[in-house]
Write a protein that holds these residues in place. Structure first.
Motif, PDB file in Angstrom:
ATOM      1  N   HIS A 171       1.687  -8.120 -10.246  1.00 48.28           N
ATOM      2  CA  HIS A 171       0.788  -7.327 -11.189  1.00 48.28           C
ATOM      3  C   HIS A 171      -0.480  -7.324 -10.610  1.00 48.28           C
ATOM      4  CE1 HIS A 171      -0.283  -4.893 -14.648  1.00 48.28           C
ATOM      5  NE2 HIS A 171      -1.258  -5.605 -14.987  1.00 48.28           N
ATOM      6  N   ARG A 172      -1.053  -8.762 -10.307  1.00 47.17           N
ATOM      7  CA  ARG A 172      -2.220  -8.638  -9.465  1.00 47.17           C
ATOM      8  C   ARG A 172      -2.311  -7.930  -8.096  1.00 47.17           C
ATOM      9  NH1 ARG A 172      -1.790 -14.318 -11.649  1.00 47.17           N
ATOM     10  NH2 ARG A 172      -1.160 -15.107  -9.724  1.00 47.17           N
ATOM     11  N   ARG A 173      -1.308  -8.201  -7.358  1.00 47.35           N
ATOM     12  CA  ARG A 173      -1.183  -7.477  -6.104  1.00 47.35           C
ATOM     13  C   ARG A 173      -1.272  -5.833  -6.219  1.00 47.35           C
ATOM     14  NH1 ARG A 173       0.985  -8.106  -0.865  1.00 47.35           N
ATOM     15  NH2 ARG A 173      -0.621  -9.974  -0.999  1.00 47.35           N
ATOM     16  N   ARG A 174      -0.741  -5.700  -7.156  1.00 44.88           N
ATOM     17  CA  ARG A 174      -0.444  -4.192  -7.441  1.00 44.88           C
ATOM     18  C   ARG A 174      -1.879  -3.689  -7.987  1.00 44.88           C
ATOM     19  NH1 ARG A 174      -2.344  -1.610 -12.138  1.00 44.88           N
ATOM     20  NH2 ARG A 174      -0.579  -2.272 -13.558  1.00 44.88           N
ATOM     21  N   ALA A 217       7.154   0.848  -9.130  1.00 47.38           N
ATOM     22  CA  ALA A 217       7.216   0.935  -7.620  1.00 47.38           C
ATOM     23  C   ALA A 217       7.137  -0.306  -6.656  1.00 47.38           C
ATOM     24  CB  ALA A 217       6.240   1.827  -6.925  1.00 47.38           C
ATOM     25  N   MET A 218       6.209  -1.499  -7.233  1.00 47.44           N
ATOM     26  CA  MET A 218       6.146  -2.714  -6.732  1.00 47.44           C
ATOM     27  C   MET A 218       7.455  -3.551  -6.954  1.00 47.44           C
ATOM     28  SD  MET A 218       3.469  -2.883  -4.718  1.00 47.44           S
ATOM     29  CE  MET A 218       2.287  -4.478  -5.113  1.00 47.44           C
ATOM     30  N   ALA A 219       7.959  -3.422  -8.173  1.00 48.12           N
ATOM     31  CA  ALA A 219       9.144  -4.074  -8.553  1.00 48.12           C
ATOM     32  C   ALA A 219      10.216  -3.849  -7.727  1.00 48.12           C
ATOM     33  CB  ALA A 219       9.403  -4.069  -9.987  1.00 48.12           C
ATOM     34  N   PHE A 244       0.744  -1.392  -0.112  1.00 49.07           N
ATOM     35  CA  PHE A 244       0.161  -0.057   0.222  1.00 49.07           C
ATOM     36  C   PHE A 244       1.016   1.330   0.092  1.00 49.07           C
ATOM     37  CE2 PHE A 244      -4.504  -0.543   0.764  1.00 49.07           C
ATOM     38  CZ  PHE A 244      -4.857  -1.990   0.818  1.00 49.07           C
ATOM     39  N   ASP A 245       1.822   1.281   0.854  1.00 46.83           N
ATOM     40  CA  ASP A 245       2.960   2.400   0.805  1.00 46.83           C
ATOM     41  C   ASP A 245       3.588   2.601  -0.265  1.00 46.83           C
ATOM     42  OD1 ASP A 245       2.100   2.532   3.567  1.00 46.83           O
ATOM     43  OD2 ASP A 245       3.921   1.458   4.101  1.00 46.83           O
ATOM     44  N   ALA A 246       4.152   1.595  -1.116  1.00 45.79           N
ATOM     45  CA  ALA A 246       4.734   1.846  -2.325  1.00 45.79           C
ATOM     46  C   ALA A 246       3.725   2.472  -3.275  1.00 45.79           C
ATOM     47  CB  ALA A 246       5.487   0.533  -2.817  1.00 45.79           C
ATOM     48  N   ARG A 293       1.396   9.658  -5.533  1.00 46.30           N
ATOM     49  CA  ARG A 293       1.813  10.931  -4.840  1.00 46.30           C
ATOM     50  C   ARG A 293       2.739  11.409  -6.008  1.00 46.30           C
ATOM     51  NH1 ARG A 293       0.311   9.112   0.470  1.00 46.30           N
ATOM     52  NH2 ARG A 293       2.360   8.252   0.724  1.00 46.30           N
ATOM     53  N   TYR A 294       3.748  10.355  -6.177  1.00 48.20           N
ATOM     54  CA  TYR A 294       4.815  11.067  -7.317  1.00 48.20           C
ATOM     55  C   TYR A 294       4.004  11.417  -8.604  1.00 48.20           C
ATOM     56  CZ  TYR A 294       9.066  10.391 -10.364  1.00 48.20           C
ATOM     57  OH  TYR A 294      10.266  10.481 -11.100  1.00 48.20           O
ATOM     58  N   TYR A 295       3.363  10.403  -9.052  1.00 47.39           N
ATOM     59  CA  TYR A 295       2.383  10.846 -10.369  1.00 47.39           C
ATOM     60  C   TYR A 295       1.776  12.222 -10.245  1.00 47.39           C
ATOM     61  CZ  TYR A 295      -1.520  10.501 -13.825  1.00 47.39           C
ATOM     62  OH  TYR A 295      -2.583  10.470 -14.777  1.00 47.39           O
TER      63      TYR A 295
END
Lengths: 327, 327
Positions: free
Chosen positions: A108-111, A304-306, A28-30, A36-38
């Motif tokens: 990708h599913r988690r993301r 971000a997730m990777a 969630f944090d990532a 926010r970066y976007y």
């Protein structure tokens, strides 16, 4: 042992899951940081946002690539998707040097699930009930993410086949399964304060008239899910990326089949998800009444997730390190 | 040991060079096959042909990706280019499964040189003299490839700085260096039956009026090299890919600065390099008189060369094999 720039770390599906399956808050944090970066940078994706290569196989297959940068975590990268084989090529956002290769099927599913739950948590932080329509592999991760974002809420699984829905729930952790209910789609939608759809449907299956007056309709699938009445009734509209939304999913189908125009879309747009991420309280207050959100996923969250998976793997000494100068 | 589909082979710069530096005929064969494949298939590149990602570094950097398939060798792939860091991600052209990662700094130079020499060898198989203008790293490989394609010809290195040209020649194998001469550009161009340019010039440096009446002008750099008189004088015109040629190189500059139109380009076009590769004798006969060729490189040749490097490395047990299921 310090990692040289010329080393890359390669993470299998199994290692990625091992690193992040239990680290849901970190996920969630990532994704929140990436949004926010976007919101701050605005231009975070490749130009154009994707390219594809049609493989001349006996059963033609498409490879698709998307790129993004996320300098807050020092990473950039490209999602390399062949059918059945998804990896992200991660590079350093400053130098461009390769950093790793991360298996993406599960990630990708988690993301996708996390970005949906995040969107709802910003717009409606205190939901008591949420409908989930989609009992596939991404739906499974959505149940986990909704359960995490709303630890007290009831999750109403809306299904065409209630027996299949019951079988789906038995796969989930018991504490989560205990606060899930299985209903037909109409019953689930009518009873819920928010509705998340992530399906492979071939036609819209949620009628706008079923939605509660203050509901959030969160369309995540790349197919028609909500009918055009949902658009007409919606007072507020949140979007991740217009370019991608015009290519597939509900917005694409409303443009094609219902005469929706870009001007109408832009006129109703309340904010992009990056802006919501920067000022969630403002958007939560502003979006009283029926609110539509079309969130199909952005490469910046994949990157971000990777990057997160690589950082966890590095700290635990997992994955295979390849010396690009010495192989 | 049989290689499973889930394994990839990673090849460093050093290993790629070890595998292919002495295998020049194999490189010619791979690129010739790739061009014939292009001639037959026509659509071999990704759509669009490239995508870029601007990294938000303190000194902004661009990553660029290009994709192609080359099913004759069972491979497809994407060239992942960050500044100073070039790799090709190779996948199986039938299944889309990853096959390997191949370092591309040297291989891309070799590929560029081979495609230039191949083009000349199809249009003018019996050259006695050829001018090479470009004494950088790609120029070095061009000298090697021209020397291979024309084992008897004199190679006239055209230089702004003759002393630097002499130093360049001392790096080459002695048997090749012995049939090279260093001249100023005008002298080299006037004396040669074909002129290959591969430079980083900031303005055109070959005057069309210098070219012999039956010369081939082969423009390979991504910058202005031949003046517009070259275009006007040319009776025949060979091209690899119009889309890319309009983005950089001589054609791009003539369109921008000399009012050349797409219609004029298409009217003069004798054939694409894929067609030349399929029927070299026909094009050799047809292209009597001054002939212009704009060959800047296609991803299909990069993919062919990366596939060749992987095949050689596999047969010699070189590179690092990573089990994507077990890392």
């Amino acid at each position: 042992m310090p990692i040289k720039m010329a080393n890359i770390r390669v993470l299998s599906e199994q290692t990625v899951k091992h690193c992040l399956q239990q680290q849901i808050q970190a996920c969630f944090d990532a994704c929140a940081e990436a949004y926010r970066y976007y919101g701050r940078e605005q231009s975070v994706l490749s130009e154009p946002s994707s390219l594809y290569l049609q493989l001349p196989a006996s059963r033609p297959k498409k490879c698709r690539l998307k790129g993004a940068h996320f300098a807050d975590a020092g990473v950039a990268g490209f999602r390399l998707a062949s059918p059945g084989s998804y990896f992200t090529w991660v590079v350093d956002s400053e130098s461009g040097q390769p950093r790793g290769i991360v298996a993406e099927n599960w990630l990708h599913r988690r993301r996708t699930a996390v970005t949906g739950a995040l969107t709802l948590s910003w717009l409606r932080p205190r939901l008591q009930s949420v409908a989930l329509i989609g009992a596939g592999k991404i739906g499974f991760e959505c149940a986990i993410s909704l359960g995490h974002a709303y630890p007290e809420a009831t999750i109403l699984l809306g299904c065409r086949d209630v027996e299949k829905g019951k079988a789906f729930i038995t796969q989930l952790p018991i504490a989560l399964a205990e606060r899930m209910q299985v209903h037909d789609i109409e019953t689930a939608v009518k009873a819920a304060e928010a509705v998340l759809t992530i399906t492979k449907a071939d036609r819209a299956f949620v009628r706008g008239e079923w939605l509660q007056p203050n509901a959030v309709a969160l369309s995540m699938g790349g197919v028609p899910e909500f009918d055009f009445e949902t658009w007409n009734r919606s007072q507020h509209f949140i979007l991740d990326d217009l370019g991608y939304a015009l290519k597939q999913g509900d917005l694409h189908h409303w443009v094609r089949s219902n005469g929706l125009t870009i001007d109408q879309i832009e006129a109703k747009l309340t904010g992009l998800i990056g802006e919501v991420a920067l000022r969630p309280d403002d958007y939560c207050s502003a979006c009283q009444g029926l609110t539509l959100a079309v969130i199909q996923g952005m490469a910046v969250c994949d990157v971000a997730m990777a990057g997160l998976a690589l950082a966890v793997a590095e700290s635990e000494g997992l994955g295979q390190v390849v010396d690009l100068d010495g192989c």
